[in-house]
Design a protein around this motif. Structure first.
Motif, short mmCIF file in Angstrom:
data_model
loop_
_atom_site.label_atom_id
_atom_site.label_comp_id
_atom_site.label_asym_id
_atom_site.label_seq_id
_atom_site.Cartn_x
_atom_site.Cartn_y
_atom_site.Cartn_z
N PRO A 1 0.80 -1.23 0.00
CA PRO A 1 0.00 0.00 0.00
C PRO A 1 0.83 1.27 0.00
O PRO A 1 0.35 2.33 -0.39
CB PRO A 1 -0.84 -0.12 1.28
CG PRO A 1 -0.03 -1.03 2.16
CD PRO A 1 0.62 -2.00 1.24
N ASN A 2 2.08 1.20 0.45
CA ASN A 2 2.93 2.39 0.46
C ASN A 2 3.50 2.71 -0.91
O ASN A 2 4.06 3.79 -1.12
CB ASN A 2 4.07 2.21 1.46
CG ASN A 2 3.57 2.16 2.90
OD1 ASN A 2 2.59 2.81 3.22
ND2 ASN A 2 4.22 1.39 3.73
N GLY A 3 3.37 1.78 -1.85
CA GLY A 3 3.81 2.03 -3.22
C GLY A 3 5.30 2.14 -3.40
O GLY A 3 5.78 2.70 -4.40
N LYS A 4 6.08 1.58 -2.46
CA LYS A 4 7.53 1.63 -2.57
C LYS A 4 8.05 0.48 -3.43
O LYS A 4 7.45 -0.58 -3.51
CB LYS A 4 8.17 1.58 -1.18
CG LYS A 4 7.85 2.80 -0.32
CD LYS A 4 8.57 2.72 1.02
CE LYS A 4 8.28 3.94 1.87
NZ LYS A 4 8.98 3.88 3.19
N SER A 5 9.20 0.72 -4.05
CA SER A 5 9.80 -0.32 -4.88
C SER A 5 10.30 -1.47 -4.00
O SER A 5 10.86 -1.24 -2.92
CB SER A 5 10.98 0.24 -5.68
OG SER A 5 10.52 1.20 -6.61
N VAL A 6 10.10 -2.69 -4.48
CA VAL A 6 10.54 -3.89 -3.79
C VAL A 6 11.59 -4.58 -4.64
O VAL A 6 11.42 -4.73 -5.85
CB VAL A 6 9.35 -4.84 -3.54
CG1 VAL A 6 9.83 -6.15 -2.92
CG2 VAL A 6 8.32 -4.17 -2.63
N SER A 7 12.67 -5.01 -4.02
CA SER A 7 13.72 -5.72 -4.73
C SER A 7 13.26 -7.14 -5.06
O SER A 7 12.70 -7.83 -4.20
CB SER A 7 14.99 -5.76 -3.89
OG SER A 7 16.03 -6.45 -4.57
N VAL A 8 13.50 -7.55 -6.29
CA VAL A 8 13.07 -8.87 -6.77
C VAL A 8 14.26 -9.59 -7.37
O VAL A 8 15.09 -8.99 -8.05
CB VAL A 8 11.96 -8.75 -7.84
CG1 VAL A 8 11.41 -10.12 -8.21
CG2 VAL A 8 10.85 -7.81 -7.39
N MET A 9 14.36 -10.88 -7.10
CA MET A 9 15.38 -11.70 -7.73
C MET A 9 14.71 -12.89 -8.41
O MET A 9 14.05 -13.70 -7.75
CB MET A 9 16.41 -12.20 -6.71
CG MET A 9 17.54 -13.03 -7.33
SD MET A 9 18.92 -13.33 -6.18
CE MET A 9 18.12 -14.36 -4.94
N LYS A 10 14.85 -12.97 -9.71
CA LYS A 10 14.30 -14.12 -10.44
C LYS A 10 15.34 -15.23 -10.49
O LYS A 10 16.48 -15.02 -10.91
CB LYS A 10 13.90 -13.72 -11.86
CG LYS A 10 13.25 -14.87 -12.63
CD LYS A 10 12.72 -14.43 -13.98
CE LYS A 10 12.00 -15.57 -14.68
NZ LYS A 10 11.46 -15.15 -16.00
N LEU A 11 14.94 -16.41 -10.04
CA LEU A 11 15.80 -17.59 -10.13
C LEU A 11 15.45 -18.29 -11.44
O LEU A 11 14.35 -18.80 -11.62
CB LEU A 11 15.56 -18.51 -8.94
CG LEU A 11 15.58 -17.85 -7.55
CD1 LEU A 11 15.51 -18.91 -6.46
CD2 LEU A 11 16.80 -16.97 -7.37
N LYS A 12 16.39 -18.31 -12.37
CA LYS A 12 16.11 -18.79 -13.73
C LYS A 12 16.40 -20.28 -13.91
O LYS A 12 15.65 -20.99 -14.59
CB LYS A 12 16.94 -18.00 -14.74
CG LYS A 12 16.66 -16.50 -14.76
CD LYS A 12 17.54 -15.82 -15.81
CE LYS A 12 17.23 -14.35 -15.93
NZ LYS A 12 18.05 -13.71 -16.99
#
Length: 297
Positions: free
Chosen positions: A74-85
């Protein structure tokens, strides 16, 4: 849990993504060819030289996202994401400064992990056999154990005010539970309340607490069936969120069934994942609980 380190490695060399080429050729390559004096290369080379035969290597890409997340933001902040391929096991490290030869698993399903990420070309994650960021990531990567979003949301500070208000209500329910059952009606009521809630909030009497929620503890059972893994999704980390008797009966049936089917492994998990170090009190360790009484409240 594995005792080995896990190496998450990038797929970009320059501006090109080499994921498909690495998988097709059964290899992984560290860049900076003919740029070996580069300081970042030297740092990554030290990690590359540590990698041994049979070590786990996972192709990864890291980015940020604000929307289309599997949890509320709800705060609309960016979240770090790591895709495991792709996940593979090292079959040869020639120690030539750039290459690894790898057996990639054909049935590995790509998936996304949130919050605890790293943009380095080689990221070494060590499994310390503790319930922390690293061990959760390794369980997610190797065994597809669902990420505990609430754990990382708490740490990240992205929890909305409404959620914090809800936490206040949950703490009240926990205290009501303690007030009622501490009237000589139940032994070990304090540790039981903490197990039911999935967290420990008594910092005065203890120096070090190791605690996981019931759902998370059961998720570490290695012999769970596909049906049991799906059923685990019904269990909240904090059982005080349950508001109806029907929901409680449904969830308690799931927990009891899994415990009965995997009693020996559950015993070992309780002993290893839930205990008190420091100024504890006799009988308050989780290994003293009788599993048949875990769910009655």
């Amino acid at each position: 849990m594995t005792n080995n380190d896990v190496y998450f490695v990038g797929t970009m060399i320059g501006k090109k993504d080499f994921s498909d080429e690495f998988i097709e050729k059964g290899q992984w390559q560290l860049g900076w060819v003919n740029q070996e004096d580069n300081g970042q290369y030297q740092k990554m080379l030290a990690l590359l030289n540590e990698i041994k035969i049979d070590d786990v290597v996972i192709l990864k890409s890291t980015y940020t996202r604000t929307h289309d997340l599997p949890f509320e933001n709800p705060n609309g902040k960016s979240v770090s994401v790591m895709k495991l391929k792709k996940l593979g096991h090292v079959k040869q490290n020639p120690h030539d400064g750039h290459n690894l030869f790898i057996d990639w698993e054909s049935d590995f399903q790509p998936r996304e992990w949130y919050f605890y990420t790293n943009r380095q070309t080689i990221w070494k994650v060590s499994n310390s056999d503790k319930i922390d960021d690293a061990s959760q990531l390794i369980q997610f990567a190797l065994h597809n154990i669902k990420q505990d979003y609430s754990y990382f949301l708490d740490k990240s500070g992205l929890i909305a005010n409404a959620h914090k208000t809800n936490q206040t209500e949950l703490q009240k329910r926990k205290q009501d539970f303690l007030n009622f059952y501490d009237q000589g009606k139940w032994t070990a009521v304090i540790p039981k309340a903490n197990w039911l809630s999935g967290y420990w909030d008594d910092k005065q009497n203890y120096q070090k607490i190791k605690l996981v929620s019931i759902r998370q503890l059961l998720s570490y059972i290695t012999s769970l069936t596909a049906t049991e893994n799906e059923a685990l999704k019904l269990i909240p980390d904090n059982l005080f969120t349950i508001t109806t008797s029907d929901e409680f009966v449904k969830i308690s049936d799931v927990i009891n069934s899994i415990i009965l089917n995997h009693r020996q492994e559950v015993d070992a998990l309780i002993d290893s994942l839930n205990f008190v170090e420091g100024n504890g009190r006799h009988g308050w360790g989780y290994s003293n609980f009788k599993k048949r009484n875990l769910l009655v409240y």
